[in-house]
Scaffold this active site. Structure first.
Site, short mmCIF file in Angstrom:
data_model
loop_
_atom_site.label_atom_id
_atom_site.label_comp_id
_atom_site.label_asym_id
_atom_site.label_seq_id
_atom_site.Cartn_x
_atom_site.Cartn_y
_atom_site.Cartn_z
N ASP A 271 -49.93 122.48 48.20
CA ASP A 271 -49.70 121.44 46.91
C ASP A 271 -48.40 121.82 46.42
O ASP A 271 -47.87 122.65 47.04
CB ASP A 271 -50.65 122.23 45.95
C1 BGC Z 1 -50.99 119.03 41.48
C2 BGC Z 1 -51.53 118.14 42.82
C3 BGC Z 1 -50.48 117.11 42.89
C4 BGC Z 1 -49.18 117.47 42.73
C5 BGC Z 1 -48.26 116.37 43.04
C6 BGC Z 1 -49.73 119.41 41.72
O1 BGC Z 1 -49.22 119.86 40.37
O2 BGC Z 1 -51.91 120.09 41.71
O3 BGC Z 1 -52.70 117.70 42.72
O4 BGC Z 1 -50.86 116.19 44.13
O5 BGC Z 1 -48.98 118.15 41.84
O6 BGC Z 1 -48.23 115.43 42.05
#
Ligand code: BGC
Length: 763
Positions: A288
């Site tokens: 992530d």
């Molecule tokens: C989220 C993810 C996401 C990423 C990029 C993170 O804060 O937990 O689900 O893919 O941001 O957008």
């Protein structure tokens, strides 16, 4: 030419087996080139204004790159044509100006539509689940695939397979609800649609967030998760296991939180032993955003970026997103100093390269720039968005006022979500996520939807009445005045989605209570004093507490965030152009303090409080129709099966009302006297079925004993002999038919689960 062709290295030969090409390419790579494959570069660093900059690429991509972060989903707001041009320019640079010419994977967001300018904004994930229609969800993902590939994007950071059991958590709207079986069914369909039957034309799916992100402590995003080992596997891992084994997901994203002190990003048990060892996952794991560095900055378990990189790589994270924070120089240094082996790096690189070969990127990484724009938000895409919105909307309550008679003379449309377009979108729509000044696609508000559906003889009055969250009641009088001169009031209330402080639902927007925010409850009370019938339309991201207003409204519609055609879909339901059949994928509590209130709790979890019982206001699976259905003739055969057998559960349903409608038939089971305490019911099959007036349909579920396996006292996945109760009904609490069968013989221990879903036929 022919001498050049014969000197082509084996990795460029599409006729050779992929494993061979991977090995060949890997053997030619320097350590720098290898590590460059394990991270991503944000597109904005490669642009000059809105165009690709070769100078910047020469600096940042000299050793190649694994991924590019969000070409279409960047804040720059590139049009489909511009995005396609940039994607092509990046691939051309990599192919022509780097030593080995390895193309990049472009990743994007696509939770409820491709998160891009002009792309179709489908209803939010919780809506997709509310359709209880996996086939329809697969079609949504096919559209997303087409739009993404048109502009050169290859990986989508979706679906969210987190099981949501604490609706205070703002990301509840991004999930498929509280139940592992429903979430797995919808998730598998989504992944199949996104990846397609031939990955050369598909988009790599990224189920996330592994694992159990949907029950953070106190409902606070990223907070530690406390779940027992048995529930972790049976409830929270189940959809991921199905995503890997049934849908062949090619990537997966870790979760930010820790479980019992071990951050998921540093958990070898999760990311390697279970995911690869037990389930046979063949793709690559992406972090992530920023999760590797957070081992240092957030969990405080790593000394520095280098230590974080080592921990994550050893755990099984192959690619760092969205930028090279740890899997750049820090990892390079760690390998050079012998702190982590180059073999481990090779394993991760091979996983990345393998998918690049599968995608066909070495053969042709380019897209047709001229064609790209025509594939965005076509008429067919919009009508699919409308159909999904209609199918996702849930009629929670109806005393008979709905559908609104078509000869109605006047309607007051009020509330903060009535005329707004943006309020219909979830947190990962382009408009909301990037906070654009103008909507990124045409969105139909509820007010406009109503206006387009009413006969010309009907007057439609509008007043906002109040804001979603402010405390001002200044607008009440105007709304009351139009209510007084109307036959019926449609109050469109709820939340707005956003991220990290903008909005009231969505990522980073966790709430301590679940009431309608601001003065919206008082607004309903004020409207009620007028004495006209009130139809409440909820546009929101999570279950809301309705106790103070439920009796003041003659009908309640739960629309969640229904997307670009949401206004039309809601109007269709209000006027009966469409007969609602959406079902709750998550229970609506009576009171915030009841949480958790999911239906599949164990028997000891249902004691009453001093002031109320432990049941929700509206249970999982609930949703009304404008017609009625009767259930009959349950047959379960055979009545005794072996632990490797199956039963057929057959029943008939009849549309006993006066309109065509759809029923969502739900099959629940429970084991009588199990060796460990089990949920009072668990969903094991469902089917959304259209039935004509007076028509009778036969529904047949094939339910495998293996689907009933659970982790026994020794934590062995076991099909336990004994008597099982089958419950078939219209919601988790509206059970219409009950029967039993028995599994005989000795307990069967499964090494690995193979059958996840019932098969359903309708005759
Ligand atoms: C989220 C993810 C996401 C990423 C990029 C993170 O804060 O937990 O689900 O893919 O941001 O957008």
């Amino acid at each position: 030419m022919s001498s050049q062709q014969s000197s082509k290295p084996p990795y460029l030969d599409p006729n050779l087996p992929i494993e061979y090409r991977v090995k060949d390419l890997l053997s030619r790579m320097t350590l720098e080139e290898k590590i460059a494959q394990l991270s991503s570069v944000d597109v904005s660093k490669l642009l000059d204004g809105r165009k690709f900059s070769v100078e910047k690429a020469r600096e940042l991509l000299k050793h190649g790159v694994g991924q590019i972060t969000r070409v279409s989903g960047s804040r720059i707001g590139l049009t489909p044509r511009e995005a396609a041009e940039v994607a092509n320019a990046i691939q051309r640079f990599l192919r022509e100006e780097t030593r080995l010419g390895i193309p990049a994977i472009v990743h994007e967001e696509c939770l409820a539509g491709f998160m891009a300018f002009n792309a179709t904004s489908f209803p939010q994930a919780i809506n997709l689940a509310s359709t209880w229609n996996p086939q329809l969800v697969e079609r949504v993902a096919e559209v997303i695939r087409r739009q993404m590939r048109a502009v050169g994007a290859h990986q989508g950071l979706a679906p969210v397979l987190d099981i949501a059991r604490d609706p205070r958590w703002g990301r509840t709207e991004e999930t498929y609800g509280e139940d592992p079986y429903l979430a797995a069914s919808i998730g598998v369909a989504y992944i199949r649609g996104l990846q397609g039957s031939d990955i050369r034309y598909g988009v790599v799916a990224t189920p996330k967030h592994f694992v159990a992100h949907g029950v953070p402590e106190g409902g606070r995003n990223l907070a530690p998760v406390h779940v027992s080992p048995r529930e972790l596997r049976e409830v929270f891992m189940f959809p991921f296991e199905a995503a890997v084994k049934c849908a062949g997901a090619l990537s997966l994203m870790n979760a930010y939180h820790d479980i019992d002190g071990i951050p998921c990003a540093a958990s070898r048990e999760l990311l390697t032993d279970i995911l690869r060892g037990e389930w046979g996952f063949q793709g690559y794991v992406v972090s992530d955003y920023g999760a590797i560095r957070m081992l240092k900055t957030f969990h405080l378990v790593a000394y520095d970026e280098r230590d974080a990189a080592i921990q994550a790589l050893e755990a099984g994270i192959d690619v760092e997103l969205p930028d090279r924070l740890c899997y750049g120089d820090p990892l390079l240094q760690a390998v050079r100093e012998g702190l982590v082996s180059e073999e481990l790096v090779d394993i991760a690189v091979a996983r990345v390269l393998r998918v690049k070969f599968l995608l066909g990127l070495f053969e042709d990484p380019y897209v047709d720039v001229d064609r790209a724009p025509s594939l965005f938000d076509t008429e067919e895409d919009r009508s699919l968005a409308l159909q999904v919105a209609r199918e996702s909307i849930i009629l929670l309550k109806n005393d008979g006022i709905l559908p609104i008679p078509r000869d109605i003379r006047s309607i007051a449309v009020v509330g903060p979500n009535a005329a707004s377009t943006r309020c219909l979108l979830g947190d990962y729509s382009y408009t909301v996520h990037v906070r654009t000044a103008v909507d990124a696609v045409r969105i139909v508000s509820v007010l406009d939807g109503i206006k387009s559906r009413v006969p010309s003889s009907c007057s439609v009055y509008y007043a906002m009445g109040c804001d979603v969250s402010s405390t001002s009641k200044e607008g009440f009088d105007e709304a009351i005045a139009i209510a007084e001169k109307s036959d019926v009031v449609v109050a469109v209330l709820g939340e707005t989605s956003g991220l990290f402080g903008s909005g009231l639902s969505g990522e980073g927007n966790d709430r301590v209570d679940l009431r309608l925010p601001g003065v919206q409850e008082e607004f309903v009370e004020a409207l009620h004093s007028v004495g006209k019938p009130i139809i409440l339309v909820l546009v929101n991201g999570r279950p809301l507490i309705l106790d103070r207003i439920v009796d003041k409204c003659q009908a309640i519609i739960e629309a969640w965030f229904p997307g670009e055609e949401g206004g039309n879909a809601i109007a269709d339901i209000l006027f009966g152009y469409y007969n609602p059949a959406g079902r709750l994928p998550i229970s609506i509590p009576k009171e915030t303090g009841q949480i958790p209130v999911y239906y599949s709790r164990r028997p000891s979890s249902f004691r009453s409080y001093i002031s109320m019982d432990a049941k929700p206001l509206y249970p999982f699976g609930h949703g009304l129709s404008y017609t009625s259905f009767s259930y009959r003739d349950l047959e379960i055969s055979p009545s005794r099966i072996q632990p490797n057998g199956y039963v057929e559960v057959k029943l008939r349903i009849e549309n006993t009302g006066t309109r065509l409608g759809e029923e969502v038939v739900q099959l629940y089971i429970r084991k009588d006297t199990p060796s460990v305490s089990r949920p009072v019911k668990e969903l094991k099959g469902f089917k959304r079925i259209p039935v004509n007036v007076g028509e009778v349909k036969t529904v047949r579920f094939k339910l495998w004993a293996e689907q009933l396996a659970f982790y026994d006292r020794r934590m062995k996945l076991t099909v336990e002999p004994g008597v099982y109760t089958v419950m078939v009904g219209s919601s988790s609490e509206d059970i219409r038919l009950t029967g039993k069968f028995e599994i005989v013989g000795t307990a069967r221990i499964l090494d690995s689960r193979r059958i996840f879903f019932s098969h359903v036929d309708v005759m």
